[in-house]
Design a protein around this motif. Structure first.
Motif, PDB file in Angstrom:
ATOM      1  N   GLY A   1     -29.744  62.907  10.936  1.00  0.00           N
ATOM      2  CA  GLY A   1     -28.615  63.824  10.870  1.00  0.00           C
ATOM      3  C   GLY A   1     -27.419  63.284  10.116  1.00  0.00           C
ATOM      4  O   GLY A   1     -26.412  63.980   9.971  1.00  0.00           O
ATOM      5  N   LEU A   2     -27.513  62.034   9.632  1.00  0.00           N
ATOM      6  CA  LEU A   2     -26.407  61.406   8.922  1.00  0.00           C
ATOM      7  C   LEU A   2     -26.633  61.451   7.414  1.00  0.00           C
ATOM      8  O   LEU A   2     -27.759  61.599   6.938  1.00  0.00           O
ATOM      9  CB  LEU A   2     -26.265  59.946   9.373  1.00  0.00           C
ATOM     10  CG  LEU A   2     -25.935  59.726  10.849  1.00  0.00           C
ATOM     11  CD1 LEU A   2     -26.003  58.237  11.189  1.00  0.00           C
ATOM     12  CD2 LEU A   2     -24.561  60.282  11.201  1.00  0.00           C
ATOM     13  N   SER A   3     -25.563  61.280   6.656  1.00  0.00           N
ATOM     14  CA  SER A   3     -25.643  61.224   5.196  1.00  0.00           C
ATOM     15  C   SER A   3     -25.863  59.773   4.783  1.00  0.00           C
ATOM     16  O   SER A   3     -24.921  58.979   4.752  1.00  0.00           O
ATOM     17  CB  SER A   3     -24.349  61.768   4.575  1.00  0.00           C
ATOM     18  OG  SER A   3     -24.389  61.664   3.179  1.00  0.00           O
ATOM     19  N   LEU A   4     -27.107  59.429   4.476  1.00  0.00           N
ATOM     20  CA  LEU A   4     -27.479  58.035   4.262  1.00  0.00           C
ATOM     21  C   LEU A   4     -27.851  57.719   2.818  1.00  0.00           C
ATOM     22  O   LEU A   4     -28.389  56.652   2.529  1.00  0.00           O
ATOM     23  CB  LEU A   4     -28.667  57.657   5.167  1.00  0.00           C
ATOM     24  CG  LEU A   4     -28.487  57.891   6.666  1.00  0.00           C
ATOM     25  CD1 LEU A   4     -29.697  57.359   7.416  1.00  0.00           C
ATOM     26  CD2 LEU A   4     -27.219  57.234   7.179  1.00  0.00           C
ATOM     27  N   GLY A   5     -27.533  58.631   1.890  1.00  0.00           N
ATOM     28  CA  GLY A   5     -27.983  58.466   0.515  1.00  0.00           C
ATOM     29  C   GLY A   5     -27.576  57.162  -0.133  1.00  0.00           C
ATOM     30  O   GLY A   5     -28.331  56.591  -0.923  1.00  0.00           O
ATOM     31  N   LYS A   6     -26.373  56.654   0.191  1.00  0.00           N
ATOM     32  CA  LYS A   6     -25.888  55.432  -0.457  1.00  0.00           C
ATOM     33  C   LYS A   6     -25.963  54.209   0.457  1.00  0.00           C
ATOM     34  O   LYS A   6     -25.516  53.128   0.075  1.00  0.00           O
ATOM     35  CB  LYS A   6     -24.442  55.629  -0.907  1.00  0.00           C
ATOM     36  CG  LYS A   6     -23.458  55.841   0.248  1.00  0.00           C
ATOM     37  CD  LYS A   6     -22.021  55.927  -0.260  1.00  0.00           C
ATOM     38  CE  LYS A   6     -21.037  56.093   0.896  1.00  0.00           C
ATOM     39  NZ  LYS A   6     -19.634  56.085   0.454  1.00  0.00           N
ATOM     40  N   ALA A   7     -26.540  54.353   1.631  1.00  0.00           N
ATOM     41  CA  ALA A   7     -26.459  53.291   2.634  1.00  0.00           C
ATOM     42  C   ALA A   7     -27.519  52.215   2.440  1.00  0.00           C
ATOM     43  O   ALA A   7     -28.709  52.509   2.294  1.00  0.00           O
ATOM     44  CB  ALA A   7     -26.586  53.886   4.034  1.00  0.00           C
ATOM     45  N   LEU A   8     -27.080  50.958   2.464  1.00  0.00           N
ATOM     46  CA  LEU A   8     -27.977  49.819   2.565  1.00  0.00           C
ATOM     47  C   LEU A   8     -28.259  49.586   4.039  1.00  0.00           C
ATOM     48  O   LEU A   8     -27.319  49.488   4.841  1.00  0.00           O
ATOM     49  CB  LEU A   8     -27.321  48.581   1.954  1.00  0.00           C
ATOM     50  CG  LEU A   8     -28.068  47.255   2.126  1.00  0.00           C
ATOM     51  CD1 LEU A   8     -29.373  47.267   1.330  1.00  0.00           C
ATOM     52  CD2 LEU A   8     -27.178  46.089   1.698  1.00  0.00           C
ATOM     53  N   MET A   9     -29.527  49.491   4.421  1.00  0.00           N
ATOM     54  CA  MET A   9     -29.896  49.322   5.822  1.00  0.00           C
ATOM     55  C   MET A   9     -30.350  47.882   6.046  1.00  0.00           C
ATOM     56  O   MET A   9     -31.386  47.451   5.506  1.00  0.00           O
ATOM     57  CB  MET A   9     -30.993  50.316   6.195  1.00  0.00           C
ATOM     58  CG  MET A   9     -30.603  51.752   5.912  1.00  0.00           C
ATOM     59  SD  MET A   9     -31.889  52.963   6.292  1.00  0.00           S
ATOM     60  CE  MET A   9     -31.706  53.059   8.079  1.00  0.00           C
TER      61      MET A   9
END
Length: 258
Positions: A95-103
């Protein structure tokens, strides 16, 4: 005319009321000064928080539903400590906007993440460090004592983390007890300490661990156990009875329960 004005007023009130009821319940954010601008600490719930520093937003163990993050910037970095559902929560992630996220995750978490995130994942094992986006992330062992193969948290599976943000060292305990690695930490400015039986440790263990590595600021978090919430006020009293210099900050990590 009066009828039209009344209708418009009622419509405006309805919009405001809806916005107020849909806004997530969150503790007020704190700001901590660093050499490179303020570090904002936003408690979310349980073991989840959001850190903002240097134009970067860091989500820690996003959990509890994406609605809890409404109004916050999308993450640049996501840190996940363990495989349990209150740390690795695919429903919240979806449900989050994770397009640019490094995990940044331990291997055990990487193996359980949905395939769609694989390209964004960087695995850190205990003892490893990552320098990225102007910050440093170090993986710290987190585990139960005594060590055993059937422990809820075995050594090497999950990560606590130490972040360096603008010269401030921030420790995220994850699910752990007061291990030798925790006690040996040096130069910690801000610490987030779990304390919930039977999963991690009690308030006395947590207090003794904190007194060993002496962070400047400590936030009790992750303090809901099988028998309700841990006595964080007792934790504060134990710590400050021995060391008054440690700033124990009690915040409401479970606002929805109030």
């Amino acid at each position: 005319m009066k009828s039209s004005l009344l209708t418009a007023a009622l419509a405006t009130f309805a919009v405001i009321a809806q916005a107020q009821t849909s806004a997530p319940l969150r503790a007020v954010a704190d700001q901590i000064a660093t050499k490179q601008g303020p570090l904002t600490v936003q408690p979310i719930t349980h073991g989840s928080l959001v850190l903002t520093w240097g134009g970067k937003t860091i989500y820690v163990d996003p959990y509890g539903g994406a609605a809890a993050y409404v109004g916050l910037a999308a993450p640049d970095v996501i840190l996940i400590t363990d495989i349990h559902g209150d740390h690795l929560d695919p429903k919240t992630l979806a449900g989050l906007s994770l397009g640019k996220a490094l995990m940044v995750v331990p291997r055990a978490v990487a193996e359980k993440l949905p395939a769609e995130y694989k390209a964004q994942v960087r695995i850190l094992n205990n003892g490893q460090r990552l320098d990225t986006l102007g910050l440093t992330v170090s993986a710290i062992p987190m585990y139960n004592l005594p060590e055993s193969a059937d422990a809820l948290h075995t050594k090497g599976r999950g990560n606590g983390y130490v972040l360096n943000l603008g010269g401030k060292n921030v420790y995220l305990s994850g699910d752990t007890e007061d291990t030798a690695e925790m006690r040996a930490l040096k130069g910690i400015d801000v610490a987030f300490m779990c304390m919930n039986l039977p999963y991690t440790m009690d308030v006395n263990q947590a207090a003794q661990g904190v007194l060993a590595f002496k962070p400047g600021i400590v936030y009790p978090y992750h303090y809901r156990g099988q028998n309700g919430l841990s006595d964080v006020a007792a934790f504060k009293k134990m710590v400050n009875a021995t060391n008054k210099k440690i700033d124990v900050r009690l915040r409401n990590w479970y606002p929805a329960a109030q």
